[in-house]
Design a protein around this motif. Structure first.
Motif, short mmCIF file in Angstrom:
data_model
loop_
_atom_site.label_atom_id
_atom_site.label_comp_id
_atom_site.label_asym_id
_atom_site.label_seq_id
_atom_site.Cartn_x
_atom_site.Cartn_y
_atom_site.Cartn_z
N UNK A 55 61.95 13.68 103.81
CA UNK A 55 60.88 13.53 104.89
C UNK A 55 61.32 13.25 106.64
N UNK A 56 62.60 13.28 107.51
CA UNK A 56 62.97 13.37 108.96
C UNK A 56 62.58 14.64 108.94
N UNK A 57 63.29 15.59 108.16
CA UNK A 57 62.36 16.63 108.67
C UNK A 57 61.04 17.07 109.51
N UNK A 58 60.02 16.48 108.46
CA UNK A 58 58.56 16.40 108.40
C UNK A 58 58.64 15.40 109.51
N UNK A 59 58.69 14.62 109.96
CA UNK A 59 58.79 14.06 110.87
C UNK A 59 59.02 14.72 112.42
N UNK A 60 60.38 15.02 112.27
CA UNK A 60 60.94 16.13 113.45
C UNK A 60 59.45 17.18 113.65
N UNK A 61 59.69 18.29 112.52
CA UNK A 61 58.52 19.48 113.20
C UNK A 61 56.69 18.52 113.16
N UNK A 62 56.47 17.37 112.86
CA UNK A 62 55.24 16.53 113.37
C UNK A 62 55.36 15.87 114.25
N UNK A 63 56.38 15.68 114.27
CA UNK A 63 56.39 15.57 116.67
C UNK A 63 56.35 16.71 117.47
N UNK A 64 57.47 17.79 116.64
CA UNK A 64 56.72 18.86 117.67
C UNK A 64 56.20 19.47 117.85
N UNK A 65 55.18 19.80 117.08
CA UNK A 65 53.97 19.88 116.90
C UNK A 65 52.77 19.89 117.70
#
Length: 230
Positions: A55-65
């Motif tokens: 989940x944390x990885x998904x959040x980081x990727x989403x914020x990066x996008x």
């Protein structure tokens, strides 16, 4: 007559060419925000209320996008919609629909990320209350989205501002075709390079006015949310 005076005259007289460009820009950006909201708000809320591996990885990727370079998005959408691309048979390249797709790709991460943060903050505040009321997962999402509606209006307006000011992606997939896919930002870039400043300045005035109105609406939504919470 100076360029600025000519530009103001175009705006005040409702020049047909200028108004057509403004209308297309609003339709494209508005459509993109609606599609992004349909995708991004439920996605952001789901991520906020769900615990899963990575989940944390998904959040980081989403914020990066949220910071996706528009020209890269334009290139990817171009490849997707080109004749040899996956969606090539649909014939969408160099159409307003292609510009909507590009802007949707740009705006969806912004709406999803901001929604995730807003809903997660509310969940931390109301978790015990909702758990005591035995509210199920689906109802939690609906309840928290509704409670965050004023903040989400601000989020949607931020997405609209991003879409309306975008030029790189839509000029690649739309082609900047006169009378068909020419928006405010692409026209300003083109007319400035040609030295035709009145039209560029006129569209600039309209674009700045739209940005001011959007920010005023966002401020009003925040104030309404504060009064509601109080």
């Amino acid at each position: 007559m100076s360029d600025s005076t000519s530009a103001l005259q175009l705006v005040l007289t409702g020049d047909p060419t200028l108004m057509a460009i403004v209308w297309l820009s609003l339709v494209v950006s508005g459509s993109a925000v609606v599609l992004s909201a349909v995708i991004g708000i439920p996605l952001g809320a789901l991520i906020a209320l769900t615990r899963f591996p990575g989940r944390e990885t998904v959040i980081v990727i989403l914020n990066a996008l949220m910071g996706l370079p528009p020209v890269v998005v334009g290139l990817l959408v171009y490849l997707l919609l080109s004749r040899s691309g996956l969606l090539g048979p649909l014939g969408l390249l160099f159409t307003p629909q292609a510009m909507v797709v590009a802007q949707t790709v740009l705006v969806t991460p912004i709406i999803a990320a901001l929604t995730r943060q807003t809903v997660e903050d509310l969940w931390a505040e109301y978790r015990e209350e909702l758990a005591a009321m035995n509210v199920g997962p689906a109802r939690r999402i609906v309840t928290l989205i509704w409670d965050a509606r004023f903040s989400l209006v601000t989020t949607l307006l931020a997405g609209f501002g991003r879409a309306a000011a975008e030029v790189g992606a839509i000029i690649i997939v739309g082609g900047n075709i006169d009378g068909f896919t020419r928006t405010m930002t692409t026209t300003i870039a083109l007319e400035t390079s040609k030295g035709d400043l009145p039209l560029a300045l006129g569209l600039g005035m309209v674009l700045i006015s739209i940005v001011v109105v959007v920010n005023a609406l966002a401020w009003g939504a925040r104030r309404a949310g504060e009064r509601y919470a109080g």
